[in-house]
Design an enzyme around this catalytic site. Structure first.
Site, PDB file in Angstrom:
ATOM      1  CG  HIS A  51      -2.951   3.370   2.139  1.00  0.00           C
ATOM      2  ND1 HIS A  51      -3.590   3.010   0.978  1.00  0.00           N
ATOM      3  CD2 HIS A  51      -3.013   2.285   2.967  1.00  0.00           C
ATOM      4  CE1 HIS A  51      -3.998   1.760   1.082  1.00  0.00           C
ATOM      5  NE2 HIS A  51      -3.668   1.299   2.277  1.00  0.00           N
TER       6      HIS A  51
ATOM      7  CG  ASN B 141      -6.612  -0.676   1.459  1.00  0.00           C
ATOM      8  OD1 ASN B 141      -5.946  -0.323   0.487  1.00  0.00           O
ATOM      9  ND2 ASN B 141      -6.065  -1.126   2.572  1.00  0.00           N
TER      10      ASN B 141
ATOM     11  CB  CYS C 174      -0.929   0.005   1.199  1.00  0.00           C
ATOM     12  SG  CYS C 174      -2.045  -1.394   1.186  1.00  0.00           S
TER      13      CYS C 174
HETATM   14  O1  UT7 Z   1      -3.664  -1.227   3.588  1.00  0.00           O
HETATM   15  C1  UT7 Z   1      -2.970  -2.112   4.386  1.00  0.00           C
HETATM   16  C2  UT7 Z   1      -3.051  -1.696   5.742  1.00  0.00           C
HETATM   17  N1  UT7 Z   1      -4.202  -2.299   6.394  1.00  0.00           N
HETATM   18  C3  UT7 Z   1      -4.736  -1.657   7.378  1.00  0.00           C
HETATM   19  O2  UT7 Z   1      -4.328  -0.572   7.696  1.00  0.00           O
HETATM   20  C4  UT7 Z   1      -5.818  -2.350   8.166  1.00  0.00           C
HETATM   21  C5  UT7 Z   1      -5.546  -2.087   9.615  1.00  0.00           C
HETATM   22  N2  UT7 Z   1      -6.477  -2.736  10.504  1.00  0.00           N
HETATM   23  C6  UT7 Z   1      -7.772  -2.379  10.569  1.00  0.00           C
HETATM   24  O3  UT7 Z   1      -8.271  -1.543   9.853  1.00  0.00           O
HETATM   25  C7  UT7 Z   1      -8.564  -2.992  11.682  1.00  0.00           C
HETATM   26  O4  UT7 Z   1      -7.717  -3.835  12.428  1.00  0.00           O
HETATM   27  C8  UT7 Z   1      -9.794  -3.794  11.232  1.00  0.00           C
HETATM   28  C9  UT7 Z   1     -10.865  -2.874  10.695  1.00  0.00           C
HETATM   29  C10 UT7 Z   1      -9.406  -4.809  10.192  1.00  0.00           C
HETATM   30  C11 UT7 Z   1     -10.381  -4.485  12.480  1.00  0.00           C
HETATM   31  O5  UT7 Z   1     -10.611  -3.549  13.511  1.00  0.00           O
HETATM   32  P1  UT7 Z   1     -10.021  -3.805  14.983  1.00  0.00           P
HETATM   33  O6  UT7 Z   1     -10.446  -2.674  15.821  1.00  0.00           O
HETATM   34  O7  UT7 Z   1      -8.543  -4.024  14.882  1.00  0.00           O
HETATM   35  O8  UT7 Z   1     -10.772  -5.100  15.392  1.00  0.00           O
HETATM   36  P2  UT7 Z   1     -10.163  -6.556  15.741  1.00  0.00           P
HETATM   37  O9  UT7 Z   1      -9.445  -7.166  14.570  1.00  0.00           O
HETATM   38  O10 UT7 Z   1      -9.441  -6.488  17.023  1.00  0.00           O
HETATM   39  O11 UT7 Z   1     -11.514  -7.341  15.924  1.00  0.00           O
HETATM   40  C12 UT7 Z   1     -12.491  -6.952  16.911  1.00  0.00           C
HETATM   41  C13 UT7 Z   1     -13.669  -7.901  16.767  1.00  0.00           C
HETATM   42  C14 UT7 Z   1     -13.241  -9.368  16.698  1.00  0.00           C
HETATM   43  O12 UT7 Z   1     -14.185 -10.121  17.411  1.00  0.00           O
HETATM   44  P3  UT7 Z   1     -13.839 -10.648  18.891  1.00  0.00           P
HETATM   45  O13 UT7 Z   1     -12.592 -11.467  18.753  1.00  0.00           O
HETATM   46  O14 UT7 Z   1     -13.641  -9.412  19.722  1.00  0.00           O
HETATM   47  O15 UT7 Z   1     -15.073 -11.440  19.240  1.00  0.00           O
HETATM   48  C15 UT7 Z   1     -13.333  -9.679  15.240  1.00  0.00           C
HETATM   49  O16 UT7 Z   1     -13.574 -11.046  15.005  1.00  0.00           O
HETATM   50  O17 UT7 Z   1     -14.349  -7.633  15.541  1.00  0.00           O
HETATM   51  C16 UT7 Z   1     -14.531  -8.853  14.831  1.00  0.00           C
HETATM   52  N3  UT7 Z   1     -14.580  -8.573  13.397  1.00  0.00           N
HETATM   53  C17 UT7 Z   1     -15.724  -8.302  12.756  1.00  0.00           C
HETATM   54  N4  UT7 Z   1     -16.990  -8.186  13.203  1.00  0.00           N
HETATM   55  C18 UT7 Z   1     -17.935  -7.889  12.295  1.00  0.00           C
HETATM   56  C19 UT7 Z   1     -13.564  -8.558  12.501  1.00  0.00           C
HETATM   57  N5  UT7 Z   1     -14.034  -8.273  11.282  1.00  0.00           N
HETATM   58  C20 UT7 Z   1     -15.381  -8.110  11.416  1.00  0.00           C
HETATM   59  C21 UT7 Z   1     -16.415  -7.808  10.512  1.00  0.00           C
HETATM   60  N6  UT7 Z   1     -17.682  -7.709  10.999  1.00  0.00           N
HETATM   61  N7  UT7 Z   1     -16.208  -7.607   9.192  1.00  0.00           N
END
Ligand code: UT7
Length: 314
Positions: free
Chosen positions: A239, A269, A113
């Site tokens: 980005h 993205n 990215c």
């Molecule tokens: O371009 C490359 C760079 N990429 C990025 O910059 C992405 C960076 N990361 C992110 O944007 C975030 O980490 C995400 C949006 C992908 C996730 O947000 P987060 O605040 O980091 O959440 P998390 O991964 O810690 O997940 C929190 C909860 C989890 O459930 P539990 O374990 O707390 O029960 C996930 O399973 O959210 C759950 N979860 C979802 N729930 C509903 C993960 N994806 C989803 C979803 N819908 N699509």
């Protein structure tokens, strides 16, 4: 030293719009979760018949037209992509052929990215040194072909698209003022494409923490190197990965919300394409004007990061 800046820009965004509701229909997710946690409402998918190089060519043609130069004056092509049509020939080789651009050098750069920032800085040095006059720099990615549509934490994030700029010498006072690039290969396991499945694997939380740090430090660093202060910045174009990451950087730079480019709502993205797509979008909406100081900042797989501070205009 020559002043080097963008003299033309153009983008190609696929027509097919995929809203968050599509994911709600088969994954344990919701429009509310995706909107609140990422800022994304919809993205575009290219479909089976459009490859990364096709999007790159369409964007390149628009950029050359916008630069108002003869395409034969382009003397180098750099494509930032991690979703090439083939391992080789490179996407840039295909663009060179399809545009029938003499036999100029053309290469792909892989920095996920952050790819567009890396490519822009590479091209900058060729122009600044006087080696080449007009370098076509393209960010193009077809993320839909490497996304695992059954993984709710990544499926919802990505989209397809391409955008190109022509980088040339510009008048005094305009162009690139400063840049910064960095990488940390130790973090490679946080975000990668699996060798067997060819799907993106991401430790979202780790990448999030890294992104917040990288975006803040790189943005502030290039502003300082350019001899400017945060309040002189007219537009921050990060980005487009997550609204919460982008907003954090905006706050650290003390910028009001209307100085942050936010296109991920419409396109998700798009990896290496997201920064130039956003520049093009803001120009179309007349939110960037001649003389504006803008900061471009990227972060992503590698791990890689980088930023550029430039004064818009030629
Ligand atoms: O371009 C490359 C760079 N990429 C990025 O910059 C992405 C960076 N990361 C992110 O944007 C975030 O980490 C995400 C949006 C992908 C996730 O947000 P987060 O605040 O980091 O959440 P998390 O991964 O810690 O997940 C929190 C909860 C989890 O459930 P539990 O374990 O707390 O029960 C996930 O399973 O959210 C759950 N979860 C979802 N729930 C509903 C993960 N994806 C989803 C979803 N819908 N699509």
């Amino acid at each position: 030293m020559a002043n080097v800046g963008v003299v033309g820009i153009g983008s190609y965004i696929p027509e097919t719009v995929v809203t968050n509701h599509k994911f709600e229909s088969y994954l344990d997710t919701s429009d509310e979760w995706i909107t609140e946690m990422t800022g994304i409402k919809e993205r575009r998918f290219a479909g089976d018949n459009i490859e990364t190089s096709d999007m790159a060519v369409l964007a390149a043609k628009k950029a050359i037209e916008n630069a108002n130069i003869n395409k034969k004056d382009i003397d180098m092509i750099i494509v930032a992509t991690t979703t090439p049509d083939y391992h080789f020939p490179s996407v840039a080789n295909i663009v060179q052929s399809k545009l029938n651009l003499n036999h100029i050098p053309s290469l792909d750069q892989s920095a996920a990215c952050t790819g567009f920032i890396y490519a822009l800085v590479t091209a900058y040095h060729f122009v600044e040194a006087g080696t080449y006059k007009n370098v076509l720099v393209i960010g193009a990615d077809k993320m839909s072909k490497i996304v695992d549509f059954n993984d709710r934490s990544t499926a919802i994030l990505f989209g397809d698209g391409a955008s190109a700029v022509v980088l040339s010498e510009v008048s005094d006072g305009y162009g690139i003022k400063s840049f910064e690039l960095g990488s940390d290969g130790d973090g490679g396991e946080s975000l990668y494409v699996d060798k067997d499945t060819h799907h993106i694997k991401m430790n979202g939380r780790e990448v999030f923490k890294f992104a917040v740090r990288a975006i803040k430090e790189s943005s502030l660093s290039v502003v300082k190197k350019a001899g400017l202060r945060s309040e002189n910045i007219d537009m921050l174009i990060p980005h487009q990965a997550n609204i919460r990451i982008m907003d954090y950087a905006r706050q650290k730079m003390n910028l009001p919300n209307d100085k942050l480019s936010q296109t991920l709502k419409y396109y998700g993205n798009t990896s290496a394409a997201s920064i130039p797509i956003s520049i093009d979008y803001e120009l179309s909406n007349k939110r960037i004007k001649e003389g504006d100081h803008i900061v471009l900042v990227g972060y992503g797989g590698g791990l890689t990061w980088g930023a550029v501070c430039m004064t818009w205009g030629k």
